[in-house]
Enzyme design. Structure first.
Site, PDB file in Angstrom:
ATOM      1  N   ASP A 149     -39.503  64.063 -43.043  1.00 31.58           N
ATOM      2  CA  ASP A 149     -40.691  63.187 -43.496  1.00 31.58           C
ATOM      3  C   ASP A 149     -41.270  62.955 -42.463  1.00 31.58           C
ATOM      4  O   ASP A 149     -42.425  62.299 -42.437  1.00 31.58           O
ATOM      5  CB  ASP A 149     -40.046  62.047 -44.577  1.00 31.58           C
ATOM      6  CG  ASP A 149     -39.960  62.597 -46.027  1.00 31.58           C
ATOM      7  OD1 ASP A 149     -40.737  63.670 -46.246  1.00 31.58           O
ATOM      8  OD2 ASP A 149     -39.238  61.998 -46.743  1.00 31.58           O
ATOM      9  N   ARG A 195     -25.455  56.440 -48.265  1.00 29.49           N
ATOM     10  CA  ARG A 195     -26.242  56.168 -49.487  1.00 29.49           C
ATOM     11  C   ARG A 195     -25.528  56.559 -50.826  1.00 29.49           C
ATOM     12  O   ARG A 195     -25.491  55.703 -52.037  1.00 29.49           O
ATOM     13  CB  ARG A 195     -27.669  56.683 -49.560  1.00 29.49           C
ATOM     14  CG  ARG A 195     -27.639  57.969 -49.712  1.00 29.49           C
ATOM     15  CD  ARG A 195     -29.076  58.791 -49.994  1.00 29.49           C
ATOM     16  NE  ARG A 195     -28.949  59.984 -49.882  1.00 29.49           N
ATOM     17  CZ  ARG A 195     -29.891  61.004 -50.470  1.00 29.49           C
ATOM     18  NH1 ARG A 195     -30.841  60.463 -51.068  1.00 29.49           N
ATOM     19  NH2 ARG A 195     -29.815  62.356 -50.036  1.00 29.49           N
ATOM     20  N   PHE A 221     -39.657  50.703 -45.717  1.00 27.20           N
ATOM     21  CA  PHE A 221     -40.395  49.998 -46.537  1.00 27.20           C
ATOM     22  C   PHE A 221     -39.791  48.654 -46.839  1.00 27.20           C
ATOM     23  O   PHE A 221     -40.523  47.496 -47.101  1.00 27.20           O
ATOM     24  CB  PHE A 221     -40.784  50.666 -47.941  1.00 27.20           C
ATOM     25  CG  PHE A 221     -41.345  52.237 -47.584  1.00 27.20           C
ATOM     26  CD1 PHE A 221     -42.262  52.203 -46.775  1.00 27.20           C
ATOM     27  CD2 PHE A 221     -40.538  53.218 -48.221  1.00 27.20           C
ATOM     28  CE1 PHE A 221     -42.653  53.432 -46.559  1.00 27.20           C
ATOM     29  CE2 PHE A 221     -41.084  54.457 -47.796  1.00 27.20           C
ATOM     30  CZ  PHE A 221     -42.098  54.777 -47.041  1.00 27.20           C
ATOM     31  N   GLU A 246     -42.800  46.891 -52.971  1.00 25.54           N
ATOM     32  CA  GLU A 246     -41.617  46.369 -52.322  1.00 25.54           C
ATOM     33  C   GLU A 246     -41.951  44.962 -51.974  1.00 25.54           C
ATOM     34  O   GLU A 246     -40.744  44.013 -52.041  1.00 25.54           O
ATOM     35  CB  GLU A 246     -41.501  46.971 -50.854  1.00 25.54           C
ATOM     36  CG  GLU A 246     -41.198  48.581 -50.907  1.00 25.54           C
ATOM     37  CD  GLU A 246     -42.299  49.367 -51.226  1.00 25.54           C
ATOM     38  OE1 GLU A 246     -43.401  48.893 -51.284  1.00 25.54           O
ATOM     39  OE2 GLU A 246     -42.230  50.644 -51.675  1.00 25.54           O
ATOM     40  N   HIS A 275     -31.956  55.606 -46.074  1.00 27.25           N
ATOM     41  CA  HIS A 275     -32.915  56.356 -45.375  1.00 27.25           C
ATOM     42  C   HIS A 275     -33.255  55.801 -44.102  1.00 27.25           C
ATOM     43  O   HIS A 275     -34.454  55.742 -43.529  1.00 27.25           O
ATOM     44  CB  HIS A 275     -34.067  56.965 -46.097  1.00 27.25           C
ATOM     45  CG  HIS A 275     -33.824  57.799 -47.350  1.00 27.25           C
ATOM     46  ND1 HIS A 275     -33.074  57.238 -48.322  1.00 27.25           N
ATOM     47  CD2 HIS A 275     -34.157  58.949 -47.488  1.00 27.25           C
ATOM     48  CE1 HIS A 275     -32.723  58.312 -49.179  1.00 27.25           C
ATOM     49  NE2 HIS A 275     -33.416  59.129 -48.767  1.00 27.25           N
TER      50      HIS A 275
END
Lengths: 306, 273
Positions: free
Chosen positions: A113, A6, A79, A54, A105
């Site tokens: 998470d 990322r 998402f 999204e 992610h």
């Protein structure tokens, strides 16, 4: 050195934005995490935070693309692909619009998470959409090159990125070619076909195996669609034994893609290493990789047990 | 263009819609007929377009978010000269350039692929944002259905349009009051629509969606409204123009048989304008 893909994405976007003024970036309130905030800082006029929506972001990206823009729509992989699946299918994939979906992610290594944030089906979802190209880079340099390559390809592209730092495999001499696999090691005993963060882990396994006199072929499949059929069949023929490794469900991802090809063209036994039809849980990336059998030791074990 | 001429065109478009859907034995007459006048006003009077150059960069754009009304948009595009009216009878047939729901890759003049409800406003926002970024003065129109606004994505997109002050965007709600399973109030109440959009930061205009003067004035008011997007809530009649289809939910997605086709066409031919 270790870098999360990322981070490489954030930097690559800024470089791309300088070269190509048609590039616009959309995010869904995660720009600090997806690293698109760097693009926002450099080119505020071409950055659009669509908020926590999204589905709307994907549709907006589609509209941009109809006007000649090259939108990079970013969010967490779960998402981006899960929540907005049908928007991607109908508003981007079907009209073959020039939208790039860069999802960070991905996989279980997002970690603490927990299962709701761990995308382990995204490759499967995106691979099933006609016209969609699916890229899963293995390190920072590959990401740096994959981003402009995605922009140069006319049509929808999904790019899977991670949060956990991964060791550098490639240097600046590397030449990323969309749709081509990369032969990293050649050995006669077994072929290990890996993607994303599992490439460096497979290389580590290969190094240890060599010490024990087992020579493994290691192939990096950074483009899962269109996949390099030729290379996959070639290494299956050379070794007769194939292991796939991915930080994704064994259903629908790289392992499935390899099995589809080999069962049609050169049937050999395949062992798929990945998430075994289960949801993840909270933990550190390291703990999770160990728990879900995604370490170099697990690859070595699979090779010996083959 | 004068109101009388527009009414005449809309009548011909309605006749084509009936013939197309009958020939295909498939399609959505109710919501096509309800939006015929709005689309006629846009394509024959208001929109800045070049039918001989469908992808002209500076053109005004239209997204038919209620994509099941594809037959009426196809009829309008054909009459406007994007392709031959003869093609209309190939609607929905295998290999046709006229797909069951709008496919921008197949049909000249289509600005966006739609059909899955709730997605068109987001795409229109993207076009409007691109127009602002490129400092172009084209306008973007999006046609929404009243049942369609039950989709959550519409409200995500409504927020985005207001947040980015998309005053180059005009949404037109084809408010015919009916959806597949019945009246909006029975299925899921959408009222008060005007207050909802106002609360989301839009300029709201309410009109009779079959009155060309009102449609035109509303579009002009939207053009001159600065700093916010405009929605025109156009009260329409589902199945408008064919007495036995008007306000009848059964004609949402039913094709007329030969007898019904003839009756509908005769009625439209006899009608005013």
């Amino acid at each position: 050195m270790s870098t999360a893909t990322r981070d490489a994405y954030g930097k690559a976007l800024v470089e791309l934005g300088e070269k190509n003024k048609n590039v616009v970036v959309l995010d869904a309130d995660l720009s600090k995490s997806t690293k698109t905030a760097e693009f926002q800082k450099a080119y505020p006029d071409r950055f659009f935070n669509i908020g926590i929506s999204e589905q709307d972001m994907m549709g907006t990206a589609a509209g941009f693309a109809t006007c000649g823009k090259i939108p990079f729509a970013s969010s967490f992989a779960i998402f981006a692909t899960g929540r907005a699946y049908e928007q991607i299918r109908n508003s981007i994939g079907y009209p073959k619009l020039n939208v790039k979906i860069a999802a960070t992610h991905a996989g279980i290594t997002v970690g603490e998470d927990g299962a709701t944030h761990q995308s382990i089906e995204d490759i499967s979802l995106m691979r099933g959409i006609p016209n969609m190209v699916v890229i899963n880079p293995s390190d920072a340099e590959e990401t740096r090159q994959a981003i402009p390559a995605a922009a140069d390809h006319h049509g929808p592209v999904y790019i899977r990125l991670g949060r956990m730092p991964v060791p550098d495999i490639h240097n600046k001499n590397y030449k990323f070619k969309l749709g081509k696999g990369e032969m990293l090691r050649e050995g006669k005993d077994i072929a290990i076909i890996a993607t994303g963060i599992m490439v460096s882990i497979a290389l580590e396994a290969a190094d240890r195996l060599r010490e024990e006199g087992i020579n493994a072929t290691i192939v990096n499949i950074h483009t899962i669609k269109p996949i390099d059929r030729e290379l996959i069949v070639k290494v299956a023929k050379q070794t007769g034994k194939v292991i796939t490794a991915e930080e994704h469900s064994i259903i629908g991802g790289l392992g499935s893609a390899v099995c589809e090809i080999l069962s049609e063209e050169y049937p050999v036994k395949v062992k798929r290493i990945g998430i075994n039809d289960t949801f993840g849980q909270s933990g550190t990336p390291r703990e999770l990789l160990e728990h879900y059998n995604l370490t170099f030791q697990d690859i070595i074990y699979a090779v010996k047990k083959f | 263009m004068r109101k009388y001429e527009l009414m005449k065109i809309a009548r011909e478009i309605r006749i084509n819609v009936i013939n197309m859907i009958a020939e295909a034995s498939h399609g959505h007459p109710g919501g096509s007929l309800s939006s015929a006048d709005i689309l006629t006003e846009l394509y024959f009077d208001k929109m800045n377009i070049k039918p001989d150059d469908p992808k002209w960069d500076d053109r005004d754009r239209l997204v038919l978010s209620k994509g099941h009304a594809a037959p009426v948009l196809y009829a309008v595009l054909a009459k406007r000269g994007y392709f031959s009216e003869r093609v209309l009878l190939s609607l929905d047939k295998f290999g046709s350039i006229l797909q069951g729901h709008p496919d921008m890759k197949s049909t000249p003049g289509l600005d966006m692929t739609t059909g899955s409800l709730g997605q068109g406003l987001s795409a229109a926002n993207g076009m409007a944002l691109a127009g602002k970024l490129d400092k172009k003065d084209y306008r973007v129109y999006v046609i929404l259905g009243d049942g369609e606004i039950q989709e959550g994505q519409i409200w995500e997109a409504a927020m985005t349009a207001a947040h980015y002050k998309l005053d180059n965007l005009t949404a037109i709600l084809d408010f015919n009051g009916l959806q597949i399973n019945g009246h909006n109030e029975e299925v899921k109440n959408i009222q008060p629509i005007d207050e909802k959009f106002k609360a989301f930061g839009w300029h709201v205009i309410k009109i009779d969606g079959h009155d060309f003067d009102q449609i035109k004035r509303a579009i002009e008011e939207a053009e001159s409204t600065k700093g916010k997007p405009t929605i025109i809530i156009a009260k329409t009649i589902k199945g408008k123009g064919v007495s036995f289809m008007e306000n009848r939910v059964d004609w949402h997605g039913t094709a007329p048989n030969e007898e019904q086709r003839q009756k509908a066409v005769e009625e439209l031919e006899r009608s005013e304008a």
